[in-house]
Design a protein around this motif. Structure first.
Motif, mmCIF file in Angstrom:
data_model
loop_
_atom_site.group_PDB
_atom_site.id
_atom_site.type_symbol
_atom_site.label_atom_id
_atom_site.label_comp_id
_atom_site.label_asym_id
_atom_site.label_seq_id
_atom_site.Cartn_x
_atom_site.Cartn_y
_atom_site.Cartn_z
ATOM 1 N N UNK A 203 0.840 -1.185 0.000
ATOM 2 C CA UNK A 203 0.000 0.000 0.000
ATOM 3 C C UNK A 203 0.885 1.248 0.000
ATOM 4 N N UNK A 204 0.305 2.422 -0.239
ATOM 5 C CA UNK A 204 1.120 3.645 -0.146
ATOM 6 C C UNK A 204 1.834 3.781 1.194
ATOM 7 N N UNK A 205 1.191 3.381 2.266
ATOM 8 C CA UNK A 205 1.830 3.449 3.576
ATOM 9 C C UNK A 205 3.080 2.573 3.626
ATOM 10 N N UNK A 206 2.969 1.332 3.158
ATOM 11 C CA UNK A 206 4.119 0.430 3.158
ATOM 12 C C UNK A 206 5.225 0.936 2.243
ATOM 13 N N UNK A 207 4.831 1.531 1.117
ATOM 14 C CA UNK A 207 5.844 1.952 0.151
ATOM 15 C C UNK A 207 6.533 3.243 0.563
ATOM 16 N N UNK A 208 5.850 4.058 1.343
ATOM 17 C CA UNK A 208 6.527 5.233 1.907
ATOM 18 C C UNK A 208 7.686 4.781 2.800
ATOM 19 N N UNK A 209 7.453 3.725 3.560
ATOM 20 C CA UNK A 209 8.516 3.156 4.374
ATOM 21 C C UNK A 209 9.683 2.733 3.493
ATOM 22 N N UNK A 210 9.387 2.066 2.395
ATOM 23 C CA UNK A 210 10.445 1.558 1.520
ATOM 24 C C UNK A 210 11.318 2.687 0.975
ATOM 25 N N UNK A 211 10.724 3.819 0.658
ATOM 26 C CA UNK A 211 11.471 4.919 0.054
ATOM 27 C C UNK A 211 12.142 5.828 1.081
ATOM 28 N N UNK A 212 11.900 5.584 2.352
ATOM 29 C CA UNK A 212 12.418 6.472 3.386
ATOM 30 C C UNK A 212 13.850 6.118 3.771
ATOM 31 N N UNK A 213 14.564 7.106 4.296
ATOM 32 C CA UNK A 213 15.942 6.898 4.759
ATOM 33 C C UNK A 213 16.039 6.920 6.279
ATOM 34 N N UNK A 214 14.905 6.968 6.966
ATOM 35 C CA UNK A 214 14.921 6.817 8.421
ATOM 36 C C UNK A 214 15.611 5.494 8.758
ATOM 37 N N UNK A 215 16.395 5.488 9.826
ATOM 38 C CA UNK A 215 17.163 4.292 10.173
ATOM 39 C C UNK A 215 16.296 3.041 10.263
ATOM 40 N N UNK A 216 15.154 3.139 10.893
ATOM 41 C CA UNK A 216 14.314 1.951 11.092
ATOM 42 C C UNK A 216 13.613 1.518 9.812
ATOM 43 N N UNK A 217 13.605 2.385 8.781
ATOM 44 C CA UNK A 217 12.923 2.073 7.530
ATOM 45 C C UNK A 217 13.855 1.519 6.443
ATOM 46 N N UNK A 218 15.160 1.603 6.661
ATOM 47 C CA UNK A 218 16.096 1.179 5.616
ATOM 48 C C UNK A 218 15.933 -0.304 5.293
ATOM 49 N N UNK A 219 15.926 -0.624 3.988
ATOM 50 C CA UNK A 219 15.892 -2.009 3.512
ATOM 51 C C UNK A 219 14.667 -2.756 4.009
ATOM 52 N N UNK A 220 13.519 -2.159 3.825
ATOM 53 C CA UNK A 220 12.260 -2.770 4.239
ATOM 54 C C UNK A 220 11.229 -2.663 3.114
ATOM 55 N N UNK A 221 10.273 -3.561 3.138
ATOM 56 C CA UNK A 221 9.083 -3.521 2.284
ATOM 57 C C UNK A 221 9.425 -3.550 0.790
ATOM 58 N N UNK A 222 9.967 -4.682 0.357
ATOM 59 C CA UNK A 222 10.379 -4.856 -1.041
ATOM 60 C C UNK A 222 9.249 -5.330 -1.955
ATOM 61 N N UNK A 223 8.127 -5.721 -1.405
ATOM 62 C CA UNK A 223 7.072 -6.333 -2.207
ATOM 63 C C UNK A 223 6.568 -5.443 -3.323
ATOM 64 N N UNK A 224 6.005 -6.089 -4.363
ATOM 65 C CA UNK A 224 5.408 -5.367 -5.476
ATOM 66 C C UNK A 224 3.926 -5.157 -5.224
ATOM 67 N N UNK A 225 3.125 -6.194 -5.477
ATOM 68 C CA UNK A 225 1.692 -6.131 -5.194
ATOM 69 C C UNK A 225 1.407 -6.604 -3.775
ATOM 70 N N UNK A 226 2.070 -7.664 -3.363
ATOM 71 C CA UNK A 226 1.820 -8.252 -2.044
ATOM 72 C C UNK A 226 2.897 -7.856 -1.039
ATOM 73 N N UNK A 227 2.476 -7.558 0.170
ATOM 74 C CA UNK A 227 3.417 -7.278 1.257
ATOM 75 C C UNK A 227 3.675 -8.543 2.076
ATOM 76 N N UNK A 228 2.944 -9.621 1.796
ATOM 77 C CA UNK A 228 3.111 -10.855 2.573
ATOM 78 C C UNK A 228 4.508 -11.432 2.405
ATOM 79 N N UNK A 229 5.170 -11.161 1.262
ATOM 80 C CA UNK A 229 6.547 -11.655 1.071
ATOM 81 C C UNK A 229 7.450 -11.049 2.146
#
Length: 306
Positions: A203-229
């Motif tokens: 979702x947009x919420x999950x993808x905002x995390x992916x694009x963020x550089x906050x320490x806790x957000x780095x290298x997270x939420x790689x999924x395309x359509x599904x976040x279950x991966x």
């Protein structure tokens, strides 16, 4: 986001139009432009000081990168189809494209994308390609247009679809649908959705995390359509603080050539300064931002460092 077409000599099939491989992300370009216009209007009308909307130079840079990707993508898709056809010829498996097989195709493509995307963040030579998409300090509907010109590694990660026995034409079709979905994730205008949707889908919420550089957000939420991966493989992070976008070391340029190739140039510089082959391999295949410790032992640092 792929914008690829390839003329084929084979008979027209469901994923083709008059012998041309169909890519939904190309067909969706007018919708992309409309959404960008609507989002700009929304930011302008609300004048929300807490929201960083669009920057003219940044948006134009994203558009140039997208146009370059569309042209160069014609070359990559030609190479891709050759490789995928070879992979399809090697496997004895053959699966017809039917109403029941399409969900399987979309699921397999999404899983392949997860691993391609994750490797693109965790291995520097692949990050050198993907970093283009993360180089903007804005997060809006122009961000998904900012694409790499050197994404050849994606060919290998989507090859399992052909090896599974599915016809090659479904790969750009399914992947294009995946990327059309992802376009809609690049916005700050949509908050959290229903918890069940947030649990299963990107979702947009999950993808905002992916694009963020906050320490806790780095290298997270790689999924395309599904976040279950991400939930399955331990890379999920929920959005619980305001995201800061860009790179941990921003490149501060709107020059498309520098945006496209700056990380490759840095790799060459680091390799030339390396003291051993172990260091050279670390600079190329280690995580982005990798630096040797004394004694040249591997030291891994967050993959968003550039």
């Amino acid at each position: 986001m792929s914008i690829d077409l390839l003329i084929s000599s084979s008979p027209t099939e469901p994923g083709m139009i008059s012998g041309v491989f169909m890519d939904p992300s190309l067909i969706a370009i007018p919708a992309y432009l409309l959404l960008i216009g609507l989002e700009i209007f929304a930011f302008h009308r609300e004048e929300d000081a807490e929201q960083r909307g669009y920057g003219l130079k940044d948006t134009l840079t994203s558009m140039v990168m997208g146009a370059g990707y569309a042209v160069i993508g014609l070359i990559w898709v030609a190479v891709s189809v050759i490789v995928w056809e070879a992979a399809h010829a090697l496997t004895p498996l053959r699966i017809e494209v039917t109403w029941w097989s399409w969900p399987v195709i979309m699921l397999l493509v999404d899983l392949c994308y997860y691993w391609e995307h994750r490797v693109a963040h965790e291995v520097r030579i692949f990050w050198a390609s993907h970093v283009v998409h993360h180089s903007s300090q804005y997060f809006n509907f122009s961000t998904p247009i900012r694409q790499t010109w050197t994404g050849v590694h994606r060919i290998a990660f989507l090859a399992p679809v052909a090896l599974a026995g599915f016809p090659v034409y479904v790969i750009p079709l399914a992947f294009g649908l995946n990327l059309v979905y992802q376009f809609c994730l690049h916005t700050k205008r949509i908050g959290r959705l229903h918890p069940m949707i947030e649990f299963v889908f990107n979702t947009p919420s999950h993808h905002r995390v992916h694009h963020a550089v906050n320490d806790k957000y780095l290298d997270r939420n790689y999924g395309g359509i599904l976040i279950v991966w991400d939930r399955m493989f331990g890379t999920f992070q929920s959005e619980d603080e305001e995201a800061v976008y860009g790179l941990t070391k921003n490149i501060n340029t709107y020059n498309p050539l520098k945006v496209a190739f700056h990380e490759y140039i840095d790799i060459v510089r680091d390799v030339n300064m390396a003291r051993s082959w172990k260091e050279r391999l670390g600079y190329v295949f280690g995580r982005p931002g990798w630096q040797p410790r004394q004694g040249s032992e591997l030291e891994f640092v967050p993959a968003m460092q550039s």
